[in-house]
Design a protein around this motif. Sequence first.
Motif, short mmCIF file in Angstrom:
data_model
loop_
_atom_site.label_atom_id
_atom_site.label_comp_id
_atom_site.label_asym_id
_atom_site.label_seq_id
_atom_site.Cartn_x
_atom_site.Cartn_y
_atom_site.Cartn_z
N VAL A 1 19.02 -23.38 48.31
CA VAL A 1 19.69 -24.12 49.38
C VAL A 1 18.69 -24.35 50.52
O VAL A 1 17.89 -23.47 50.84
CB VAL A 1 20.89 -23.32 49.92
CG1 VAL A 1 21.58 -24.09 51.04
CG2 VAL A 1 21.87 -23.01 48.81
N LEU A 2 18.76 -25.54 51.12
CA LEU A 2 17.91 -25.85 52.26
C LEU A 2 18.43 -25.14 53.51
O LEU A 2 19.64 -25.16 53.78
CB LEU A 2 17.91 -27.36 52.51
CG LEU A 2 16.85 -28.21 51.82
CD1 LEU A 2 17.01 -29.66 52.23
CD2 LEU A 2 15.46 -27.72 52.13
N THR A 3 17.53 -24.55 54.28
CA THR A 3 17.93 -23.94 55.54
C THR A 3 17.97 -25.01 56.62
O THR A 3 17.66 -26.17 56.38
CB THR A 3 16.93 -22.86 55.96
OG1 THR A 3 15.65 -23.48 56.12
CG2 THR A 3 16.83 -21.79 54.89
N GLU A 4 18.33 -24.59 57.85
CA GLU A 4 18.35 -25.51 58.98
C GLU A 4 16.96 -26.14 59.17
O GLU A 4 16.80 -27.35 59.21
CB GLU A 4 18.74 -24.76 60.26
CG GLU A 4 20.20 -24.35 60.32
CD GLU A 4 21.10 -25.52 60.72
OE1 GLU A 4 20.60 -26.43 61.40
OE2 GLU A 4 22.28 -25.53 60.32
N THR A 5 15.96 -25.25 59.31
CA THR A 5 14.59 -25.73 59.51
C THR A 5 14.13 -26.55 58.30
O THR A 5 13.35 -27.49 58.45
CB THR A 5 13.63 -24.55 59.72
OG1 THR A 5 13.54 -23.82 58.51
CG2 THR A 5 14.10 -23.66 60.83
#
Lengths: 230, 230
Positions: free
Chosen positions: A143-147
Motif C-alpha cells: 500500500v502507498l503511504t501518504e508520502t
Amino acid sequence: MKEGPDIASIAALIGDPARANMLTALMSGKALTASELANEAGITLQTTSSHLAKLDDGGLIRQRKQGRHKYFSLTSDDVAHVLESLMGLAAGAGHLRTRTGPKDTAMRKARVCYNHLAGDMGIQLFDGLIARQHLVTDGKEPVLTETGQQFVVDFGIDLDALKAKKSPLCKECLDWSERRSHLAGSLGRAFMHRFEDLGWSTRDSASRVVRFSPAGEQDFNRLFGPVHHA
Amino acid sequence: MKEGPDIASIAALIGDPARANMLTALMSGKALTASELANEAGITLQTTSSHLAKLDDGGLIRQRKQGRHKYFSLTSDDVAHVLESLMGLAAGAGHLRTRTGPKDTAMRKARVCYNHLAGDMGIQLFDGLIARQHLVTDGKEPVLTETGQQFVVDFGIDLDALKAKKSPLCKECLDWSERRSHLAGSLGRAFMHRFEDLGWSTRDSASRVVRFSPAGEQDFNRLFGPVHHA
DNA sequence: CAAATGCTTCGGTTATCATCGAACTATGAA
DNA sequence: TTCATAGTTCGATGATAACCGAAGCATTTG
C-alpha cells in the motif's frame, strides 16, 4: 477426479511446450499475431491455430481482430503472475533451458514482466520505495503511504487516474531470477511507462530486455537506489 | 526463441488430473502417505507411485520415510503459492480433504512421541525455534545455530552432556496428527524433560497425553510461540 | 520363522493429443 | 477480377504417457 477448482486443465494448457513458448513470448506485454507466435513456438500455423483456440478457451489469452491480422495477448496480470511464479519454481528446481549468455545477463538486470519492470532493477524499485517508506507491506498487498502518494504524483504519474480504475493499484510479483518481490499492478505499469516517457529506458523490440541509458540509470539510482544513512 | 526457465515441464506435472488432485490434497500442509494420495486421486497404488516419482523428480514434493510408511509433502511455500495462484485462475474455492489422526483434542494438543513432545505444541516448539533462527533445516537433519546453542544452555539444558552422547542431537519426527515436523533426537527429549522439571507440564499416567499448566503454557508461548514482527 | 502391510518395478494396453498436409475462408492489394 | 497474405478446419498419423495386473522388495508384527 472430483470437486474443487480445476487447476489441472489450466496447468495442462501451460504444460505443453509449444503453448508455454507462446505464453512466454506474450510475457513481453506486447500483442502478437498468430504467425509471430507460430514462429516463437517453432511449429506450423495450423498447429498454432489449434493451440490458440485452446488457450482462449481456457481464458488465458485474449484476441483482437485488426484487419486480416489477429492479435493475441495475455488476459490479465493474474495470468502473467502465475507464469512468473512458475518460472520461479522452474528456475529454483534448476530447470533452466538456456545457460547464461549475454542476453541472459541483460534479462536478469532489467526486463518487462508483462507490463511492469522486473529483474534486478525491478527489485531495486520495489525495495527503494519501501526503504523510503513510500510503500508498506503488512502481510498482504503493498500500500502507498501518504508520502508515497505525494512522491508518485511528483514523479509525474497521474495517481487519481489509476485510482479511478478498478484494477488493483499495487501488487507483488515474484521475480524468477532474483526470487524476490517486485512491484506489479497498475502503479507498476505506470512507473514502467513513465521511465520510457522520461527517456530513461527503452524496450528491446525482439525480447523482454529493458535497456536503461547511462543518464537514466543514474537518475533511477538516485531516486530508488540504496539509502545511505549519515 | 527459448528464453528463461522451462515452465512447460513443471506445468505439465501439475497438469495431470491425478497429480493435481494429489498436490491439492497436500495443500493442507500436512504430509500424506502414498496410499492416502492414491485414494485422493482415485487411482491404484502402482500408478500413484509412478506419479510421485515424477513429482519428486520435478522438485515439487519431498518425501520422507518413517517406518514402513512414506510421507509426502510439498517442498516449499513457493510450490503452494503457485498452486494457490492456479486455483485463483481456475476461479473456484479450495476444498479441504481427509482429516486423520487422534480424535482426542488433548492428544492433538500435546502428547508424548516416544520421549519427546508431539502434537500442536510440539510443532510450535519446532517452528518457534526455527522462526527465531535457533534451528536451521537445510535439507537434512536440523542443526542448532550459534544463538540456538546459547538459547538452549540458557534454558537450562546441559548441552555438552548431550553432545557427548553418540545419539543424534536433533532429528525431525513427523507428527501423526498434524502431519508436520517436530523436534526429536536427544535435544527433543531434553526439552521434554526440562518442561517437566520446570513444572510446566505433567504426563498423564494412563495415556500419552501431556498436560500443561496455565502458567506453563504461557511461558511456553512466550519462548516458542509465533514471532510478531515490529 | 511366517504373515501382513506399504510401496515399487515391470510389461502391455489404451487413449489422448500434438503435429502436419491439404483444402477452405476472409481480408486486403493490384 | 485476380492474386496474395492471414488464419481456420479437417483428417490421418505417430508419439507419449496414464493406467492397471502381477510380481517383487522392504519393514513391521505375531
